[in-house]
Design an enzyme around this catalytic site. Structure first.
Site, short mmCIF file in Angstrom:
data_model
loop_
_atom_site.label_atom_id
_atom_site.label_comp_id
_atom_site.label_asym_id
_atom_site.label_seq_id
_atom_site.Cartn_x
_atom_site.Cartn_y
_atom_site.Cartn_z
CD GLU A 9 68.07 41.23 55.78
OE1 GLU A 9 67.87 41.58 56.84
OE2 GLU A 9 68.12 41.76 54.65
N GLY A 75 60.89 51.55 58.28
CA GLY A 75 59.49 52.17 57.96
C GLY A 75 59.54 53.44 57.09
CB ILE A 170 58.59 55.08 64.00
CG1 ILE A 170 60.20 55.69 64.44
CG2 ILE A 170 57.64 56.31 63.96
CD1 ILE A 170 60.24 56.48 65.93
CG MET A 191 65.10 50.53 65.24
SD MET A 191 63.94 49.40 66.13
CE MET A 191 64.71 49.75 67.78
CD GLU A 192 69.08 47.87 63.63
OE1 GLU A 192 68.51 48.25 62.40
OE2 GLU A 192 68.40 47.47 64.24
CG ASP A 215 57.14 49.40 59.10
OD1 ASP A 215 56.81 50.60 59.73
OD2 ASP A 215 58.16 48.59 59.27
N1 ADE Z 1 62.32 49.12 60.92
C1 ADE Z 1 61.38 48.59 60.07
N2 ADE Z 1 60.17 49.25 60.41
C2 ADE Z 1 60.57 50.23 61.47
C3 ADE Z 1 59.90 51.22 62.17
N3 ADE Z 1 58.58 51.63 61.91
N4 ADE Z 1 60.40 51.96 62.94
C4 ADE Z 1 62.01 51.71 63.22
N5 ADE Z 1 62.61 50.59 62.66
C5 ADE Z 1 61.96 50.00 61.81
#
Ligand code: ADE
Length: 246
Positions: A9, A75, A170, A191-192, A215
């Site tokens: 990205e 996610g 996750i 995660m950030e 996802d």
């Molecule tokens: N970033 C993208 N998909 C994620 C997920 N399933 N868990 C944590 N961070 C993510």
């Protein structure tokens, strides 16, 4: 400051810069330059809350940024969200913060806050840009029908609301269920974001966090992840950031 959690990205955004200068600090490369005549610094944050906190603190302290834009993927947790949807975060929580019984679960120790709100004035402008981008005719200019079919994207939508972050990818139904039970309004997980929010809040820097759903945080979560970033998330981010900086 423009930060991304995905290297691919960031590479496509760097392509938009002119008068580029690079600095290597703390294991990251910071690309300073002009984007549509505005001074910006673009950087790949790496993954996880600590990595994001290092990067955003450097942007604030060394590069003196006035505002932060963060883009990446997430996610889906809320059942209304699908792959290809976009989320603008309004408030952020660290789902792996737990100092109980001393401090209530999820509360940031000594700060006495569980959620940090995004203070950016750019939220409404970003929402308009994203709504426009997701309209069928505009989306087709960005992403081919084959690519949309490949990821099962039909009518992607914009959602505005809560995001949770933690140092975990996750990918199971049980954890997803726990998150939904703990935070009924939660849209997505990554995660950030909540770490970026905490740092920006501490330094009084407005921040805007935009996430594309890659996802559904279930057992299929890792499938096509890299390809999705290349074919969809990258193109969204480039289009959104480019318009925001006009
Ligand atoms: N970033 C993208 N998909 C994620 C997920 N399933 N868990 C944590 N961070 C993510």
């Amino acid at each position: 400051g423009i930060m991304g959690a995905m290297e691919e990205e960031i590479s496509s955004l760097i392509g938009l810069l002119t008068d580029t200068q690079t600095d290597h600090i703390g294991g990251r490369t910071y690309y300073s330059g002009k984007l549509n005549h505005q001074d910006v610094v673009i950087v790949f944050s790496m993954w996880g809350k600590v990595a994001a906190a290092i990067t955003v603190t450097t942007l604030i302290e060394l590069f003196q940024i006035q505002e932060l834009i963060f883009t990446g993927v997430a996610g889906a947790i809320h059942p209304d969200l699908n792959i290809g949807d976009v989320v603008i975060g309004t408030r952020f929580v660290q789902h792996d913060m737990d100092s109980s019984p001393m401090i209530p679960k999820y509360e940031l120790p000594l700060i006495k806050k569980t959620f940090i709100e995004s203070s950016s004035d750019l939220k409404e402008q970003a929402a308009d840009i994203i709504q426009n981008m997701l309209e069928e005719n505009h989306l087709h200019q960005l992403i081919s029908q084959d690519e949309l079919d490949q990821f099962g994207i039909t009518k992607p939508s914009l959602f505005i609301g809560e995001i949770a972050s933690g140092d975990q990818f996750i990918s199971n139904g049980e954890k997803k269920h726990q998150l939904r039970a703990a935070f009924p309004e939660l849209l997505c997980v990554e995660m950030e974001g909540a770490a970026v929010a905490q740092v920006c809040d501490a330094f009084h820097i407005p921040f805007l966090i935009i996430r594309t759903i890659s996802d559904c945080a279930d057992t299929h979560a890792e499938i096509n992840f890299v390809e999705f970033i290349k074919e969809v998330a990258n193109k969204y981010s480039k289009a959104i950031v480019n318009k925001l900086m006009c």
